[in-house]
Enzyme design. Structure first.
Site, PDB file in Angstrom:
ATOM      1  N   HIS A 174       0.106   0.165   2.878  1.00  0.00           N
ATOM      2  CA  HIS A 174       1.150  -0.109   1.899  1.00  0.00           C
ATOM      3  C   HIS A 174       2.509   0.257   2.499  1.00  0.00           C
ATOM      4  CE1 HIS A 174       2.548  -0.951  -2.102  1.00  0.00           C
ATOM      5  NE2 HIS A 174       3.132   0.226  -2.214  1.00  0.00           N
ATOM      6  N   ASP A 227      -4.109  -1.312   2.368  1.00  0.00           N
ATOM      7  CA  ASP A 227      -3.295  -0.874   1.245  1.00  0.00           C
ATOM      8  C   ASP A 227      -4.184  -0.431   0.089  1.00  0.00           C
ATOM      9  OD1 ASP A 227      -1.550  -0.552  -0.855  1.00  0.00           O
ATOM     10  OD2 ASP A 227      -0.522  -2.472  -0.570  1.00  0.00           O
ATOM     11  N   CYS A 255       6.649  -3.845  -2.985  1.00  0.00           N
ATOM     12  CA  CYS A 255       5.943  -2.899  -3.849  1.00  0.00           C
ATOM     13  C   CYS A 255       6.164  -3.303  -5.312  1.00  0.00           C
ATOM     14  CB  CYS A 255       6.407  -1.485  -3.535  1.00  0.00           C
ATOM     15  SG  CYS A 255       5.398  -0.177  -4.250  1.00  0.00           S
TER      16      CYS A 255
END
Length: 245
Positions: A214, A183, A126
């Protein structure tokens, strides 16, 4: 492979930065990995990823990315309030401050007696994927794994606008980019912008796409996909072993 776990303290910008270190238990020298967490810092889901990577034969050093704002040892809970807190800390940290952490951890890895100083890589998830990408600007980084990295395509990283897309030609090592096609934070157009910039810069890279959301490698959330995560791990460890051998 069995591992050991410990915490070390480093000083960056005259502040204390805690680094969680997991390493293979058998005596020897191993490649070193600078590991970046997501916005929730080093909770169980992240340290399990650190530990898993160490078990493949790497010394993995994971700094607390918000050490300038949060007390040492702070774990941000992955709930609605934690998301607000983590995103706020991410927003309030200057890009130059993020960048300053990488050489500090790299220097520590290179001097540690269990690390092969010429075999240094980085990995992140991330926001940590973006930080790992920027860590690859450091000439010591031979391999970088960026898992669903946010903000590369649109410059969102802390205060100001990140120049990551414009600096890709500075990367001397190899890149492995891991994305989920579902995502929303890194949509198809964002992925394409990254690939186009990497290609234009002549950066050695490989792109992995999984039909996943995600944070699909984080095992404590509703978006976790064990099959996709296992497939990604197989590719990641093979890549790191090949480049850092």
């Amino acid at each position: 492979m069995q591992i050991t776990k410990r915490n070390v303290e480093l000083r960056v910008d005259d502040g204390l930065m805690r680094v969680y270190v997991a390493a293979p238990k058998p005596a020897g020298r191993y490649p070193g990995i600078l590991f970046y967490s997501d916005i929730y810092q080093l909770g169980g889901a992240m340290t399990r990823l650190v530990d898993r990577l160490a078990g493949y034969g790497f010394v993995v050093a994971a700094p607390e990315i918000f050490h300038r704002l949060e007390p040492i040892g702070t774990v941000i809970e992955p709930d609605d309030l934690g998301r607000m807190r983590g995103n706020d800390a991410a927003r309030r940290t200057a890009i130059a401050e993020y960048d300053a952490d990488a050489p500090a951890v790299i220097a520590w890895l290179k001097q540690d007696g269990t690390v092969s100083a010429e075999q240094i890589g980085t990995m992140g998830f991330c926001i940590g994927g973006h930080l790992a990408f920027r860590a690859a600007f450091q000439p010591d980084i031979k391999a970088a794994v960026c898992c669903y990295p946010t903000g590369i395509h649109n410059g969102k990283l802390g205060k100001g606008v990140a120049d990551t897309l414009q600096r890709m030609s500075e990367i001397e090592g190899d890149l492995l980019m891991v994305f989920g096609t579902l995502d929303p934070h890194v949509p198809d157009e964002g992925r394409q912008a990254i690939v186009q910039a990497l290609t234009a810069a002549g950066t050695t890279h490989k792109i992995l796409l999984y039909e996943a959301d995600h944070t699909f490698m984080r095992d404590d959330g509703y978006r976790y996909d064990s099959a996709a995560a296992d497939a990604a791990w197989a590719e990641i460890t093979a890549f790191l072993k090949q480049v850092l051998d």
